[in-house]
Each structure stands twice: as structure tokens, then as C-alpha cells.
Design an enzyme around this catalytic site. Sequence first.
Site, PDB file in Angstrom:
ATOM      1  CB  CYS A  32      -1.014  -0.230   1.360  1.00 47.04           C
ATOM      2  SG  CYS A  32      -1.906   1.494   1.488  1.00 47.04           S
ATOM      3  CB  CYS A  67      -3.110   2.364  -1.715  1.00 51.18           C
ATOM      4  SG  CYS A  67      -3.458   0.807  -1.057  1.00 51.18           S
ATOM      5  CE  LYS A  93      -4.795   3.543  -6.558  1.00 46.70           C
ATOM      6  NZ  LYS A  93      -5.730   2.647  -6.425  1.00 46.70           N
ATOM      7  CE1 TYR A 145      -7.097  -1.361  -7.040  1.00 44.63           C
ATOM      8  CE2 TYR A 145      -7.274  -4.235  -7.087  1.00 44.63           C
ATOM      9  CZ  TYR A 145      -6.557  -3.053  -6.108  1.00 44.63           C
ATOM     10  OH  TYR A 145      -6.334  -3.284  -6.128  1.00 44.63           O
ATOM     11  CD  GLU A 152      -6.997   2.209  -9.452  1.00 45.97           C
ATOM     12  OE1 GLU A 152      -8.221   2.517  -8.392  1.00 45.97           O
ATOM     13  OE2 GLU A 152      -5.843   1.307  -8.776  1.00 45.97           O
ATOM     14  CG  HIS A 205     -29.374  22.097  -5.316  1.00 47.33           C
ATOM     15  ND1 HIS A 205     -29.401  21.565  -6.056  1.00 47.33           N
ATOM     16  CD2 HIS A 205     -29.678  23.325  -5.810  1.00 47.33           C
ATOM     17  CE1 HIS A 205     -29.929  21.831  -7.461  1.00 47.33           C
ATOM     18  NE2 HIS A 205     -30.072  23.304  -7.493  1.00 47.33           N
ATOM     19  CD  GLU A 211     -28.767  18.203  -5.821  1.00 45.90           C
ATOM     20  OE1 GLU A 211     -29.518  17.902  -4.963  1.00 45.90           O
ATOM     21  OE2 GLU A 211     -28.229  18.961  -6.279  1.00 45.90           O
TER      22      GLU A 211
END
Length: 454
Positions: free
Chosen positions: A42, A47, A50, A183, A187, A442, A447
Site C-alpha cells: 500500500c 494505494c 498510485k 482495477y 487505474e 444542492h 443529492e
Amino acid sequence: MEFQFDLIVVGAGSGGLAAAKRAASYGAKVAIVEVNKIGGTCVIRGCVPKKLMVYAAKSKKNMDSSEGYGLKSKGISFESNILLKNVREEVSRLSNLHRSSLSKLNVTIFEGLGRFITQNELEIICPKTKKILNKVSSKKILISVGGIPKKLNIPGIDLAWTSDDIFELDRFPESILIVGGGYIACEFASIFRNLGTEVTQLIRGQHLLNGFDKDLSSCLEESPTFNEINIISNTQLNSIKRVNGDLESTLDSGDKLLTNNILIATGREPNLLPLNLEFLKLKMDGQYLDVNELNQTSNANIFAVGDIIKRPNLTPVAIEQGRVFADNFFNDLKRKVNYENIPKAVFTIPEISTVGLSEKRAKEIYSEKNIRIFKCKFTPMSNTFKEKKSKCMLKIVVNKLTDKVLGCHMFGETSSEIIQMLSISLNAGITKKEFDITMALHPTISEEFVTMYS
Ligand SMILES: Cc1cc2nc3c(=O)[nH]c(=O)nc-3n(C[C@H](O)[C@H](O)[C@H](O)COP(=O)(O)OP(=O)(O)OC[C@H]3O[C@@H](n4cnc5c(N)ncnc54)[C@H](O)[C@@H]3O)c2cc1C
């Protein structure tokens, strides 16, 4: 037999560090063995570096498309050597932070490769000279050695990179072939493309991100970034050879591709081989170590956490397994890891995030007639003045009989931040009605999660 330590942890990555620190905080005498830099996948080659590259790619993309806002950004250049150097410096800083927090907790660090010699003893080997540097013993041993990239068994494979190599580069290549549709492959495809590299992506199946909700992978395939990537589907790589300074790939169709470099991102596997585990005859679950709910292997004093067991291979999962192990065996807290509703993200641009069941999986489990889908797809306001407009997509999977929300999926900017928060609601058993009575904030993208009615 007298042991030198209460706990030896093999592998100072996400799971190992978490377990070592937590056990030491309870007063246990702990040692940790690490063959590489402290921090594991990681921090050192996953992680963290990256995500820093993702931030670079996002910054470039925003600058490239800012003219509609009146910002003149022509002439921006990207110097990959600066990014790569800065990323490495940050990774070293984080590694040193982990080292100093281990020292503060009196955890002994052994640098070298850990290898079992009995069920309670390890030898520490210098990976270069193969010399035995130390022999250490402990009542309990936790294995947290993580995974390594899978290698394809094809001629010329050693010419290609794995994800580990990307973080050691001096500069980005001008063109790259990325093999894989998972993934990590997506990525890196997104990072490279958005920072100016010509990208070709080779996938074995028809679509990217197998296993994710189908609408998410479709959105990614239709996005401006992936429109600029040459995706070759239903194809495999047969061989690689060097042609002048470049690499020539031969596909199973017979077609040939010439790129500066090749990244193989076809999955990862547990890094168990160097541990010399065979004589312990630990029970396996396929290629993974088999463990019970307490992360105990078939040998009561040997434990395993992280990417070497058959659970979602993610950093927060490894960390929680490490902490729960230490809480149970060094503080008798009787805790369990909660594997329900684990949120996941793919840090492409825009990003994909998901929690709970996909539409397909929900229909398989509860039958099609009992599932209700709420979905919307639109151009977010942030793209109003951009030339290339990426859409976003939000989706809720609901059990018609109980009104329980079974899954939330999102393709769009900051979706990982939104889905992280929604995963709390799913864990608390939220219903669709509770989404509906929640006031919208908003104008936001998220939302739409509380304003979608059928
Ligand atoms: C490119 C990439 C991107 C990723 N992105 C994400 C992300 O965005 N989010 C996320 O949650 N997860 C991500 N992951 C997955 C995540 O990094 C892993 O799930 C996590 O690091 C697993 O932790 P671990 O403790 O099992 O092992 P690791 O963190 O891999 O640590 C294992 C350590 O053990 C050491 N070691 C191995 N063998 C020995 C031995 N015999 N003796 C001594 N030391 C040894 C290794 O050097 C390593 O430091 C990514 C992975 C990759 C490759």
C-alpha cells in the site's frame, strides 16, 4: 521452550504493521521482519503512490479543460521525472514514519527475508547474499507477506513491467501496452492517458472491470479517457520481443503491436513461496492460507492476515484483520472482522465506487422480481464548460420485499468519498424510504441518491 518474543510478524505491510503496533501497545514483546522497505504494498508500491499519480492526472485533466472557465492553460507541460521523484520522497517519508512508530512501541525490526525453520522459529536471510543474518523464536507467528504480481508464462515476459516497476521509473513512456482489465490495469491506463502517454489496453474478455456492476464498467468504457485508449478485447498476449528500443507484442490473433513499454496487470497471488511453509503442512484454500474467524491457520500458533487469505485484498481489510488478531490474542477482546458492505473504488478519472450487491448479484440471490433498481445518468455541472463531457451515474439496488438498500454504485468525481459514507448507512441496514426522507444538499452530484424515485 523459552521464546525470544511473544509475537513475530513476517511482513511489515498494512496487516503486519497494524497487528505489530496493536499487540505492542498491549505490552507484548513484538518483532517484525521485513525484506523490503517498511510499509508494504500500500505505502511503497500500491494505494499511496498510485493515488498521488491520480492527483497528478486529475490536475492535468482539469488544466487541459479549463478554457471554458476563462482560464488560459495552453502550453502546460508535464515533467514525469518531477512527479516520480516527489512520489518516491513521500513514500520514503511515510515509510520512516512507520519505522519510528514501531520504535516508539519497542517493536524490534529485523531486516531480511523471513523463513520458517520450525513452527516457532524463523531464520532471517539477506536477500542478496543469501546469508543467514539471525534466528528468532516466538510463541506466536503472524504471516502477513502480502501478494506479488502474477507473471504470464510467455516468451519475453521479463521485458515487461509489473505495477511495482512503475514507481521506480525515471520518466513515463510515450506509449504503453497495458495487459489486463482489472482495477489496477484501468487505474494505470487512466493515469498514463491523462498524463499524455498513448495507451493500448489488452483484455481477455469483452469488458473492463469484470465483477463490478455492469453499468459501472459501461460508463468507464464510454468515458472520454477510455475513448482515447485503444482497447483490444477478447485477446491475449502471446509473446514479447525487443525491436530496436521498443517492445513488440504478438497477440493470439497474430497481430503485432509496437510500444515503448508493456505493463502486465493480470492479477496478484500470495507471496508464500519464500517462507518455506511446506513442512508445516498448513491447510490451504486454493493458493491462499486457510484461516478460521480468528485468522488462525491449521497450526494454532501461526496466524495469517491480508492478501494471503481468501478475503477482499484491500488495505483497510488487512489492517482490520491485523488489529482484530492483536485485540483477540493480546487483549482478549473477542472481536471479529465485519466483512459486510466493504466499499471499493477504482481510481480512474472519473472514479468508480461501489458498496454492497451489484444488480446482477442481487437478482441472483433474491430473484429478479424482488429487486428494484433506481438509476440516473447525467452530465455533472462541473463539466458544463468542458469540451469533453464525462457523464456520471448513480444506482441503488433495493430489495422490494423489505425496502432494504442492498447496493449503491456510482461513476463520477469524488464517488469514493460519497460511497465511503453510504457504506455506513448500508451497514446500519438503511431502507430506500430513509434515503427518500433525507433532504438533498444542492447543487451536488450525490443529492441524486436521495431524490431518485421510480
Ligand atoms: C498497484 C496497487 C494498487 C492498490 N491500490 C489499492 C487501493 O487503492 N486501495 C486498497 O485498499 N488497496 C489497494 N491495493 C491493495 C493493497 O495494497 C493490499 O491489499 C495490501 O497492501 C495488503 O496488505 P498485506 O498486509 O497483506 O501485505 P503487503 O502490504 O503487501 O505487505 C507485505 C509485506 O511483506 C513483505 N514480505 C514478503 N515476504 C516476506 C518475507 N518472507 N520476509 C519478510 N518480509 C516479507 C513485503 O516486502 C511487504 O512489505 C493496491 C495494490 C496494488 C498492487
